[in-house]
Design a protein around this motif. Structure first.
Motif, PDB file in Angstrom:
ATOM      1  N   ILE A 239     -13.535 -29.310  12.057  1.00 15.31           N
ATOM      2  CA  ILE A 239     -14.788 -29.155  11.317  1.00 15.31           C
ATOM      3  C   ILE A 239     -14.493 -28.490   9.982  1.00 15.31           C
ATOM      4  N   TRP A 240     -15.413 -28.683   9.027  1.00 18.70           N
ATOM      5  CA  TRP A 240     -15.364 -27.944   7.771  1.00 18.70           C
ATOM      6  C   TRP A 240     -16.747 -28.006   7.130  1.00 18.70           C
ATOM      7  N   PRO A 241     -17.113 -26.961   6.359  1.00 14.84           N
ATOM      8  CA  PRO A 241     -18.401 -27.000   5.665  1.00 14.84           C
ATOM      9  C   PRO A 241     -18.448 -28.185   4.712  1.00 14.84           C
ATOM     10  N   PRO A 245     -14.551 -28.721   1.661  1.00 18.42           N
ATOM     11  CA  PRO A 245     -13.635 -29.529   2.476  1.00 18.42           C
ATOM     12  C   PRO A 245     -12.304 -28.841   2.744  1.00 18.42           C
ATOM     13  N   ASP A 246     -11.962 -27.818   1.939  1.00 15.65           N
ATOM     14  CA  ASP A 246     -10.675 -27.149   2.123  1.00 15.65           C
ATOM     15  C   ASP A 246     -10.720 -26.094   3.231  1.00 15.65           C
ATOM     16  N   ALA A 247     -11.916 -25.662   3.645  1.00  9.36           N
ATOM     17  CA  ALA A 247     -12.050 -24.608   4.671  1.00  9.36           C
ATOM     18  C   ALA A 247     -12.149 -25.251   6.046  1.00  9.36           C
ATOM     19  N   ARG A 248     -11.040 -25.733   6.556  1.00  8.85           N
ATOM     20  CA  ARG A 248     -11.045 -26.461   7.822  1.00  8.85           C
ATOM     21  C   ARG A 248     -10.781 -25.524   8.990  1.00  8.85           C
ATOM     22  N   ALA A 249     -11.406 -25.854  10.120  1.00 12.43           N
ATOM     23  CA  ALA A 249     -11.252 -25.040  11.332  1.00 12.43           C
ATOM     24  C   ALA A 249     -11.443 -25.956  12.534  1.00 12.43           C
ATOM     25  N   VAL A 280     -24.498 -33.425  20.818  1.00 14.21           N
ATOM     26  CA  VAL A 280     -23.266 -32.731  21.193  1.00 14.21           C
ATOM     27  C   VAL A 280     -23.257 -31.382  20.484  1.00 14.21           C
ATOM     28  N   ARG A 281     -23.010 -30.313  21.255  1.00 12.37           N
ATOM     29  CA  ARG A 281     -22.978 -28.970  20.677  1.00 12.37           C
ATOM     30  C   ARG A 281     -21.554 -28.435  20.682  1.00 12.37           C
ATOM     31  N   LEU A 282     -21.214 -27.794  19.561  1.00  9.12           N
ATOM     32  CA  LEU A 282     -19.857 -27.316  19.339  1.00  9.12           C
ATOM     33  C   LEU A 282     -19.870 -25.808  19.114  1.00  9.12           C
ATOM     34  N   VAL A 290     -23.284 -19.930   9.256  1.00  6.01           N
ATOM     35  CA  VAL A 290     -24.634 -19.472   8.945  1.00  6.01           C
ATOM     36  C   VAL A 290     -25.617 -20.519   9.449  1.00  6.01           C
ATOM     37  N   SER A 291     -26.690 -20.061  10.090  1.00  9.34           N
ATOM     38  CA  SER A 291     -27.685 -20.992  10.613  1.00  9.34           C
ATOM     39  C   SER A 291     -28.216 -21.884   9.503  1.00  9.34           C
ATOM     40  N   GLY A 292     -28.287 -23.189   9.773  1.00  8.56           N
ATOM     41  CA  GLY A 292     -28.759 -24.156   8.796  1.00  8.56           C
ATOM     42  C   GLY A 292     -27.655 -24.777   7.967  1.00  8.56           C
ATOM     43  N   GLN A 293     -26.447 -24.253   8.051  1.00 11.89           N
ATOM     44  CA  GLN A 293     -25.327 -24.777   7.276  1.00 11.89           C
ATOM     45  C   GLN A 293     -24.901 -26.146   7.810  1.00 11.89           C
ATOM     46  N   THR A 294     -24.499 -27.036   6.903  1.00 15.03           N
ATOM     47  CA  THR A 294     -24.083 -28.385   7.280  1.00 15.03           C
ATOM     48  C   THR A 294     -22.561 -28.471   7.325  1.00 15.03           C
ATOM     49  N   PHE A 295     -22.052 -29.113   8.377  1.00 18.59           N
ATOM     50  CA  PHE A 295     -20.613 -29.254   8.569  1.00 18.59           C
ATOM     51  C   PHE A 295     -20.259 -30.720   8.773  1.00 18.59           C
ATOM     52  N   VAL A 296     -19.014 -31.031   8.477  1.00 19.42           N
ATOM     53  CA  VAL A 296     -18.452 -32.342   8.792  1.00 19.42           C
ATOM     54  C   VAL A 296     -17.617 -32.191  10.057  1.00 19.42           C
ATOM     55  N   VAL A 297     -17.829 -33.091  11.004  1.00 14.95           N
ATOM     56  CA  VAL A 297     -17.090 -33.085  12.264  1.00 14.95           C
ATOM     57  C   VAL A 297     -16.221 -34.332  12.303  1.00 14.95           C
ATOM     58  N   GLU A 298     -14.948 -34.127  12.578  1.00 12.95           N
ATOM     59  CA  GLU A 298     -14.029 -35.263  12.642  1.00 12.95           C
ATOM     60  C   GLU A 298     -13.218 -35.168  13.923  1.00 12.95           C
ATOM     61  N   THR A 299     -13.150 -36.266  14.628  1.00 14.27           N
ATOM     62  CA  THR A 299     -12.337 -36.329  15.835  1.00 14.27           C
ATOM     63  C   THR A 299     -11.550 -37.622  15.813  1.00 14.27           C
TER      64      THR A 299
END
Length: 302
Positions: A239-241, A245-249, A280-282, A290-299
């Motif tokens: 995931i990353w915000p 895109p550089d803050a990946r986790a 799906v919850r992660l 932060v609540s309301g923040q949008t993330f990109v999920v990649e699998t």
């Protein structure tokens, strides 16, 4: 010539339609390829309440105050419970003392019975030899019977004492359980989001006292059924915000469930089946959310 041209056009249209239909069917099938979707951070809250009614007799944490797991949030009045518990504990101590005294008496009587049995043998020998009268032997035998009867009586008290102790233990357990219900304990850490009641107020069973915002919001991503095979419980995804895109986790999948009971789309492939969307919850790992923040999920592909 024109007829051949029209036949060629018809064949071309049929081929194009077949290819388009196949592409649609393939797009609606779960091919297990890599997936990239958007997720939103949801506020995770937990309302804490008592299982019985009562008046709050302790301060309630203010909004914004941190709460640790195992912390007592509030207490409600418990009139007479402490006195009842002390009384039951005192009665149980008396019961245990009676049991200890009973065991000591049984041990003493058994030792006395052994001495009487030895004396009975000696007296029987003296009577046979004509040295002692038979009345002395009968007296010893009466003492033996009386001591044996006393042992049986004391042994019979064991069941009664145990029954009394079990009854007191059950009553004490109920009081302790009632006392436990009077203390509201946070089973997870967080921050007080809303305080619904204050000290001195009467609260009904089930009414929320405080609402906690849990320490880490969860990410929710809506996954089409044809991409669901890329998500499985316990799996770790990247995931990353969306703005960074550089803050990946990494994030762990903690739940998967249908968004609704009805189909949201339809697969018009060979099997022509209904398709649903799954929520799906992660749980993010090592990344502030932060609540309301949008993330990109990649699998990746499975």
């Amino acid at each position: 010539m024109k007829k051949a041209m029209w036949v060629g056009v018809a064949i071309a249209i049929a081929v194009a339609g077949t290819w388009g239909y196949g592409a649609l069917a393939r797009r609606e099938d779960d091919t297990g390829r890599a997936v990239r979707l958007l997720a939103i951070a949801e506020e995770q809250s937990l309302a804490l309440s008592f299982s019985r009614s009562g008046r709050l007799v302790s301060p309630v944490p203010d909004e914004g105050e941190p709460v640790r797991a195992g912390q007592v949030i509030a207490r409600i009045e418990e009139p007479g419970l402490a006195e009842d518990a002390s009384d039951f504990e005192r009665q149980m101590a008396q019961t245990r003392a009676r049991e200890s005294s009973r065991r000591e008496d049984v041990s003493r009587l058994q030792a006395e019975l052994a001495q009487i049995a030895s004396e009975e043998k000696r007296m029987a020998r003296l009577v046979r030899e004509g040295i002692a009268p038979a009345a002395d032997l009968e007296s010893v035998q009466h003492r033996r019977d009386g001591t044996a009867a006393a042992i049986r009586a004391r042994e019979a008290e064991k069941g009664q004492i145990r029954a009394e102790e079990d009854a007191l233990q059950a009553r004490l357990g109920k009081v302790k359980h009632f006392e436990k219900e009077g203390a509201l304990v946070a089973h997870t850490g967080g921050v007080v989001l809303t305080r619904h009641h204050r000290m001195g107020e009467w609260v009904a069973a089930g009414d929320p006292i405080v609402t906690l915002q849990l320490e880490a919001p969860r990410l929710r991503v809506e996954v089409p059924e044809e991409r669901l095979s890329a998500f499985s419980l316990g799996k770790s995804v990247e995931i990353w915000p969306q703005a960074r895109p550089d803050a990946r986790a990494r994030a762990r999948i903690v739940s998967i469930r249908p968004r609704s009971e009805f189909a949201t789309r339809r697969n018009w492939g060979l099997q022509s089946r209904d398709l649903r969307t799954f929520s799906v919850r992660l749980a993010p790992e090592g990344l502030p959310v932060v609540s309301g923040q949008t993330f990109v999920v990649e699998t990746g592909a499975h």
